[in-house]
Design a protein around this motif. Structure first.
Motif, PDB file in Angstrom:
ATOM      1  N   VAL A  33      -3.169  -2.396  -0.082  1.00 19.94           N
ATOM      2  CA  VAL A  33      -3.385  -2.025  -1.479  1.00 19.94           C
ATOM      3  C   VAL A  33      -4.468  -2.941  -2.021  1.00 19.94           C
ATOM      4  CG1 VAL A  33      -2.324  -1.814  -3.757  1.00 19.94           C
ATOM      5  CG2 VAL A  33      -0.965  -1.366  -1.705  1.00 19.94           C
ATOM      6  N   SER A  34      -5.526  -2.350  -2.576  1.00 23.43           N
ATOM      7  CA  SER A  34      -6.626  -3.145  -3.126  1.00 23.43           C
ATOM      8  C   SER A  34      -7.125  -2.484  -4.406  1.00 23.43           C
ATOM      9  CB  SER A  34      -7.755  -3.249  -2.104  1.00 23.43           C
ATOM     10  OG  SER A  34      -8.541  -2.080  -2.096  1.00 23.43           O
ATOM     11  N   PRO A  35      -8.030  -3.143  -5.127  1.00 25.03           N
ATOM     12  CA  PRO A  35      -8.566  -2.528  -6.347  1.00 25.03           C
ATOM     13  C   PRO A  35      -9.242  -1.177  -6.107  1.00 25.03           C
ATOM     14  CG  PRO A  35      -9.062  -4.855  -6.335  1.00 25.03           C
ATOM     15  CD  PRO A  35      -8.497  -4.520  -4.975  1.00 25.03           C
ATOM     16  N   SER A  36      -9.674  -0.920  -4.868  1.00 21.90           N
ATOM     17  CA  SER A  36     -10.353   0.350  -4.593  1.00 21.90           C
ATOM     18  C   SER A  36      -9.422   1.431  -4.067  1.00 21.90           C
ATOM     19  CB  SER A  36     -11.515   0.131  -3.623  1.00 21.90           C
ATOM     20  OG  SER A  36     -11.036  -0.391  -2.410  1.00 21.90           O
ATOM     21  N   GLY A  37      -8.137   1.134  -3.898  1.00 26.66           N
ATOM     22  CA  GLY A  37      -7.211   2.175  -3.452  1.00 26.66           C
ATOM     23  C   GLY A  37      -6.099   1.648  -2.579  1.00 26.66           C
ATOM     24  N   GLN A  38      -5.349   2.587  -2.036  1.00 30.70           N
ATOM     25  CA  GLN A  38      -4.228   2.279  -1.149  1.00 30.70           C
ATOM     26  C   GLN A  38      -4.488   2.972   0.178  1.00 30.70           C
ATOM     27  OE1 GLN A  38      -0.315   2.328  -2.877  1.00 30.70           O
ATOM     28  NE2 GLN A  38       0.479   3.426  -1.096  1.00 30.70           N
ATOM     29  N   ASP A  95     -10.523 -13.741  -3.469  1.00 32.58           N
ATOM     30  CA  ASP A  95      -9.374 -12.843  -3.352  1.00 32.58           C
ATOM     31  C   ASP A  95      -8.071 -13.631  -3.432  1.00 32.58           C
ATOM     32  OD1 ASP A  95     -11.351 -11.049  -2.654  1.00 32.58           O
ATOM     33  OD2 ASP A  95     -10.459 -10.467  -0.759  1.00 32.58           O
ATOM     34  N   ALA A  96      -7.085 -13.024  -4.034  1.00 28.23           N
ATOM     35  CA  ALA A  96      -5.708 -13.483  -3.955  1.00 28.23           C
ATOM     36  C   ALA A  96      -4.940 -12.364  -3.264  1.00 28.23           C
ATOM     37  CB  ALA A  96      -5.140 -13.752  -5.342  1.00 28.23           C
ATOM     38  N   ILE A  97      -4.168 -12.711  -2.269  1.00 26.40           N
ATOM     39  CA  ILE A  97      -3.519 -11.705  -1.432  1.00 26.40           C
ATOM     40  C   ILE A  97      -2.050 -12.069  -1.246  1.00 26.40           C
ATOM     41  CG2 ILE A  97      -3.548 -10.578   0.837  1.00 26.40           C
ATOM     42  CD1 ILE A  97      -6.557 -11.749   0.975  1.00 26.40           C
ATOM     43  N   GLU A 111      -4.067  -6.915  -2.186  1.00 22.38           N
ATOM     44  CA  GLU A 111      -5.248  -7.743  -2.398  1.00 22.38           C
ATOM     45  C   GLU A 111      -5.738  -7.576  -3.830  1.00 22.38           C
ATOM     46  OE1 GLU A 111      -9.373  -8.554   0.043  1.00 22.38           O
ATOM     47  OE2 GLU A 111      -7.774  -7.373   0.928  1.00 22.38           O
ATOM     48  N   TYR A 112      -6.016  -8.719  -4.466  1.00 22.94           N
ATOM     49  CA  TYR A 112      -6.455  -8.715  -5.862  1.00 22.94           C
ATOM     50  C   TYR A 112      -7.775  -9.461  -5.963  1.00 22.94           C
ATOM     51  CZ  TYR A 112      -1.530  -7.625  -6.294  1.00 22.94           C
ATOM     52  OH  TYR A 112      -0.294  -7.050  -6.147  1.00 22.94           O
ATOM     53  N   PHE A 113      -8.803  -8.756  -6.448  1.00 27.66           N
ATOM     54  CA  PHE A 113     -10.096  -9.401  -6.677  1.00 27.66           C
ATOM     55  C   PHE A 113     -10.846  -8.612  -7.732  1.00 27.66           C
ATOM     56  CE2 PHE A 113     -10.511  -6.552  -3.061  1.00 27.66           C
ATOM     57  CZ  PHE A 113     -11.649  -5.821  -3.338  1.00 27.66           C
ATOM     58  N   ASP A 114     -11.825  -9.261  -8.308  1.00 25.84           N
ATOM     59  CA  ASP A 114     -12.640  -8.649  -9.348  1.00 25.84           C
ATOM     60  C   ASP A 114     -13.779  -7.882  -8.673  1.00 25.84           C
ATOM     61  OD1 ASP A 114     -14.249  -7.967 -11.483  1.00 25.84           O
ATOM     62  OD2 ASP A 114     -14.437 -10.014 -12.251  1.00 25.84           O
ATOM     63  N   SER A 116     -16.241  -6.424  -9.888  1.00 25.82           N
ATOM     64  CA  SER A 116     -17.560  -6.632 -10.485  1.00 25.82           C
ATOM     65  C   SER A 116     -18.309  -7.794  -9.839  1.00 25.82           C
ATOM     66  CB  SER A 116     -17.442  -6.857 -11.996  1.00 25.82           C
ATOM     67  OG  SER A 116     -16.847  -8.103 -12.272  1.00 25.82           O
ATOM     68  N   THR A 117     -17.623  -8.668  -9.093  1.00 23.64           N
ATOM     69  CA  THR A 117     -18.295  -9.772  -8.411  1.00 23.64           C
ATOM     70  C   THR A 117     -18.679  -9.404  -6.989  1.00 23.64           C
ATOM     71  OG1 THR A 117     -16.244 -10.739  -7.563  1.00 23.64           O
ATOM     72  CG2 THR A 117     -16.968 -11.471  -9.744  1.00 23.64           C
ATOM     73  N   SER A 118     -18.415  -8.184  -6.591  1.00 26.71           N
ATOM     74  CA  SER A 118     -18.618  -7.757  -5.220  1.00 26.71           C
ATOM     75  C   SER A 118     -19.776  -6.787  -5.102  1.00 26.71           C
ATOM     76  CB  SER A 118     -17.326  -7.082  -4.727  1.00 26.71           C
ATOM     77  OG  SER A 118     -17.530  -6.484  -3.499  1.00 26.71           O
ATOM     78  N   VAL A 119     -20.533  -6.902  -4.015  1.00 27.52           N
ATOM     79  CA  VAL A 119     -21.630  -5.971  -3.764  1.00 27.52           C
ATOM     80  C   VAL A 119     -21.107  -4.546  -3.595  1.00 27.52           C
ATOM     81  CG1 VAL A 119     -21.716  -6.200  -1.252  1.00 27.52           C
ATOM     82  CG2 VAL A 119     -23.822  -5.749  -2.499  1.00 27.52           C
ATOM     83  N   GLU A 120     -19.816  -4.422  -3.267  1.00 22.25           N
ATOM     84  CA  GLU A 120     -19.212  -3.114  -3.081  1.00 22.25           C
ATOM     85  C   GLU A 120     -18.817  -2.456  -4.396  1.00 22.25           C
ATOM     86  OE1 GLU A 120     -18.035  -5.869  -1.567  1.00 22.25           O
ATOM     87  OE2 GLU A 120     -18.434  -5.590   0.544  1.00 22.25           O
ATOM     88  N   PHE A 121     -19.078  -3.112  -5.523  1.00 21.72           N
ATOM     89  CA  PHE A 121     -18.679  -2.574  -6.830  1.00 21.72           C
ATOM     90  C   PHE A 121     -19.148  -1.129  -6.978  1.00 21.72           C
ATOM     91  CE2 PHE A 121     -19.501  -2.013 -11.451  1.00 21.72           C
ATOM     92  CZ  PHE A 121     -18.188  -2.044 -11.864  1.00 21.72           C
ATOM     93  N   GLY A 122     -18.215  -0.251  -7.264  1.00 23.22           N
ATOM     94  CA  GLY A 122     -18.544   1.162  -7.468  1.00 23.22           C
ATOM     95  C   GLY A 122     -18.721   1.954  -6.189  1.00 23.22           C
ATOM     96  N   GLU A 123     -18.547   1.300  -5.029  1.00 21.62           N
ATOM     97  CA  GLU A 123     -18.737   1.994  -3.763  1.00 21.62           C
ATOM     98  C   GLU A 123     -17.432   2.008  -2.975  1.00 21.62           C
ATOM     99  OE1 GLU A 123     -22.147   0.928  -1.541  1.00 21.62           O
ATOM    100  OE2 GLU A 123     -23.337   0.553  -3.326  1.00 21.62           O
ATOM    101  N   VAL A 124     -17.204   3.080  -2.275  1.00 24.65           N
ATOM    102  CA  VAL A 124     -16.014   3.220  -1.441  1.00 24.65           C
ATOM    103  C   VAL A 124     -16.499   3.677  -0.067  1.00 24.65           C
ATOM    104  CG1 VAL A 124     -13.836   4.464  -1.156  1.00 24.65           C
ATOM    105  CG2 VAL A 124     -14.616   3.847  -3.441  1.00 24.65           C
ATOM    106  N   PRO A 125     -16.007   3.069   1.024  1.00 26.08           N
ATOM    107  CA  PRO A 125     -16.418   3.529   2.350  1.00 26.08           C
ATOM    108  C   PRO A 125     -16.156   5.026   2.503  1.00 26.08           C
ATOM    109  CG  PRO A 125     -15.120   1.513   2.520  1.00 26.08           C
ATOM    110  CD  PRO A 125     -15.041   1.976   1.090  1.00 26.08           C
ATOM    111  N   PRO A 126     -17.057   5.760   3.173  1.00 27.29           N
ATOM    112  CA  PRO A 126     -16.884   7.211   3.309  1.00 27.29           C
ATOM    113  C   PRO A 126     -15.506   7.633   3.807  1.00 27.29           C
ATOM    114  CG  PRO A 126     -19.045   6.585   4.086  1.00 27.29           C
ATOM    115  CD  PRO A 126     -18.296   5.301   3.794  1.00 27.29           C
TER     116      PRO A 126
END
Length: 135
Positions: A33-38, A95-97, A111-114, A116-126
């Motif tokens: 489980v992460s900010p980008s999904g489960q 990250d805090a996990i 997993e908990y992280f912001d 907005s501090t990540s290059v992956e912001f707004g992107e999700v692996p295909p």
């Protein structure tokens, strides 16, 4: 193996893109489980392949890891950094996990992280994006 050793091994395998080594510590029914999904563990290989294709120079620095008294839960703090291949953008995220274990295997990784501090912001692996689109 103590909590710190487990997490150090896991972090090194993840940074190297070695999903087989990562998967050794995951229960087949585990979920991330992460900010980008489960994500169920069975889908992680495809997501890891996407990440390896799109990002390079992954580093993970574990700053702390400790287990609950019963050994069924691990708390982790680490810094994850990577470089996006298409434009060379590099980012770092703290990250805090929280990890739940059953029979010494990971059954839930929260997993908990912001973002907005990540290059992956707004992107999700295909591979993950397809799962999200499917509902």
């Amino acid at each position: 193996m103590n909590a710190r050793e487990l997490i150090e091994k896991h972090a090194a395998a993840f940074a190297a893109g070695d999903w087989d080594a990562v998967q050794e510590h995951w229960h087949p029914d585990a979920v991330l489980v992460s900010p980008s999904g489960q994500w169920p563990a069975r889908e992680m290989r495809a997501i890891m392949a996407d990440l390896a294709r799109d990002y390079t120079d992954v580093t993970i620095e574990v700053s702390d890891a400790f287990a609950s008294a019963d050994g069924e839960r691990i708390a982790i703090e680490w810094t994850y950094a990577s470089t996006r291949r298409r434009d060379g953008a590099r980012s770092s995220a703290d990250d805090a996990i929280i990890v739940d274990l059953r029979d010494g295997l990971i059954v839930r990784w929260r997993e908990y992280f912001d973002l907005s501090t990540s290059v992956e912001f707004g992107e999700v692996p295909p591979a993950a994006d397809k799962r999200l689109a499917a509902g």
